[in-house]
Design a protein around this motif. Sequence first.
Motif, mmCIF file in Angstrom:
data_model
loop_
_atom_site.group_PDB
_atom_site.id
_atom_site.type_symbol
_atom_site.label_atom_id
_atom_site.label_comp_id
_atom_site.label_asym_id
_atom_site.label_seq_id
_atom_site.Cartn_x
_atom_site.Cartn_y
_atom_site.Cartn_z
ATOM 1 N N ALA A 205 56.915 55.663 25.219
ATOM 2 C CA ALA A 205 55.896 56.011 24.227
ATOM 3 C C ALA A 205 56.566 56.879 23.161
ATOM 4 N N ILE A 206 57.208 56.225 22.220
ATOM 5 C CA ILE A 206 58.026 56.918 21.216
ATOM 6 C C ILE A 206 57.192 57.943 20.454
ATOM 7 N N ALA A 207 57.751 59.132 20.314
ATOM 8 C CA ALA A 207 57.205 60.233 19.493
ATOM 9 C C ALA A 207 56.010 60.954 20.104
ATOM 10 N N THR A 208 55.592 60.593 21.328
ATOM 11 C CA THR A 208 54.403 61.229 21.904
ATOM 12 C C THR A 208 54.717 62.481 22.710
ATOM 13 N N GLY A 209 55.989 62.776 22.929
ATOM 14 C CA GLY A 209 56.366 63.970 23.676
ATOM 15 C C GLY A 209 56.415 65.187 22.767
ATOM 16 N N ALA A 210 57.611 65.733 22.611
ATOM 17 C CA ALA A 210 57.782 66.933 21.795
ATOM 18 C C ALA A 210 57.447 66.691 20.327
ATOM 19 N N HIS A 211 57.475 65.437 19.884
ATOM 20 C CA HIS A 211 57.166 65.141 18.478
ATOM 21 C C HIS A 211 55.665 65.136 18.205
ATOM 22 N N GLY A 212 54.849 65.139 19.249
ATOM 23 C CA GLY A 212 53.430 65.415 19.097
ATOM 24 C C GLY A 212 52.543 64.309 18.575
ATOM 25 N N TYR A 213 53.007 63.063 18.554
ATOM 26 C CA TYR A 213 52.170 61.964 18.064
ATOM 27 C C TYR A 213 51.028 61.738 19.068
#
Length: 316
Positions: A264-272
């Motif tokens: 799930a690209i960008a859903t971790g620390a990047h907060g998407y």
Amino acid sequence: MSQDGLSLFNRALWGPDGPSEDAATRRDWNDVTPIRQPAPIPPPQMLLSGAEMQAIAMGYVPVDMNDKWFAFLEGDCLYLHRSWTGLGIYEVTFAAKETGFMITSARVECDPDVYNRDSDLGERERLRDLIAHVSGEPMPPLLPVLIQSKPQLEAVLGDITAERVAAIVNPASANLLGGGGVDAAIHKAAGPELRAYCQTVGGCELGRAKISPGFRLASQWIIHAVGPRWRGGSYGESVLLESCYRESLARADEVGAESVALPAIATGAHGYPRTAAAEVAVNTVRSTPTKVRQIRFVCFDARTLEAYERVLSRTE
């Protein structure tokens, strides 16, 4: 890179002998200025033939004073500049497909002192017309019939480093040298050879993807995609995230990987936001022409899995 030193894109475009000696480069024009404030826009849905792509690669110069553009190709990126000033306005990246060459991402100048930018959809249509113009003839839209068959999609809870697929996708940092979360886990599982390899490829731009061997992983390939940070949704985050998935499938097609595990690209620390990210992921992979036959969304927690399952259930 292929064994003969040509990039996979150039090999698909020109064949084993490489680019024509007459192909245009940045050096053919003086005072070329890159885009100052690039912003992502939805790419036009176009499929170019090899002959049309080669025509673009030969460069475009204005034919009269009313013609405002010149263009050149470097690697898989088309640069479109104002002919009077040399200012960069558009940058467009392509991927080689079995049926032709497809646009995977596009950027436009958003500095108002350089260019009066239109809406995203307005820019997409303008860019489509411009690409047709510099290629010498109108381009057909990318039609659904070009997609031979849709890949099988599923979502699972698990560890992406343990997936036994041809390629896994790494939500990478721009330097490709390992960050936190899933990125760190993939680097650890692949071994120090991965970092050594990534030190040689020059990083990766936001919204794009590069490929490396899998080294100690069960998968043969690792596709490194650089996702956006969530800043409220008004900074082109969805377009950049779409580009990550299109680029990942393009890299998989380049090496013939028919099974791919996606995080799930960008859903971790990047907060998407999870659900919004899942919608982008599912809709993009379903609408992108690809030879990949199996796509598995590997979720790192139950809430992410629930988001993907909801989106998959209502988009079947």
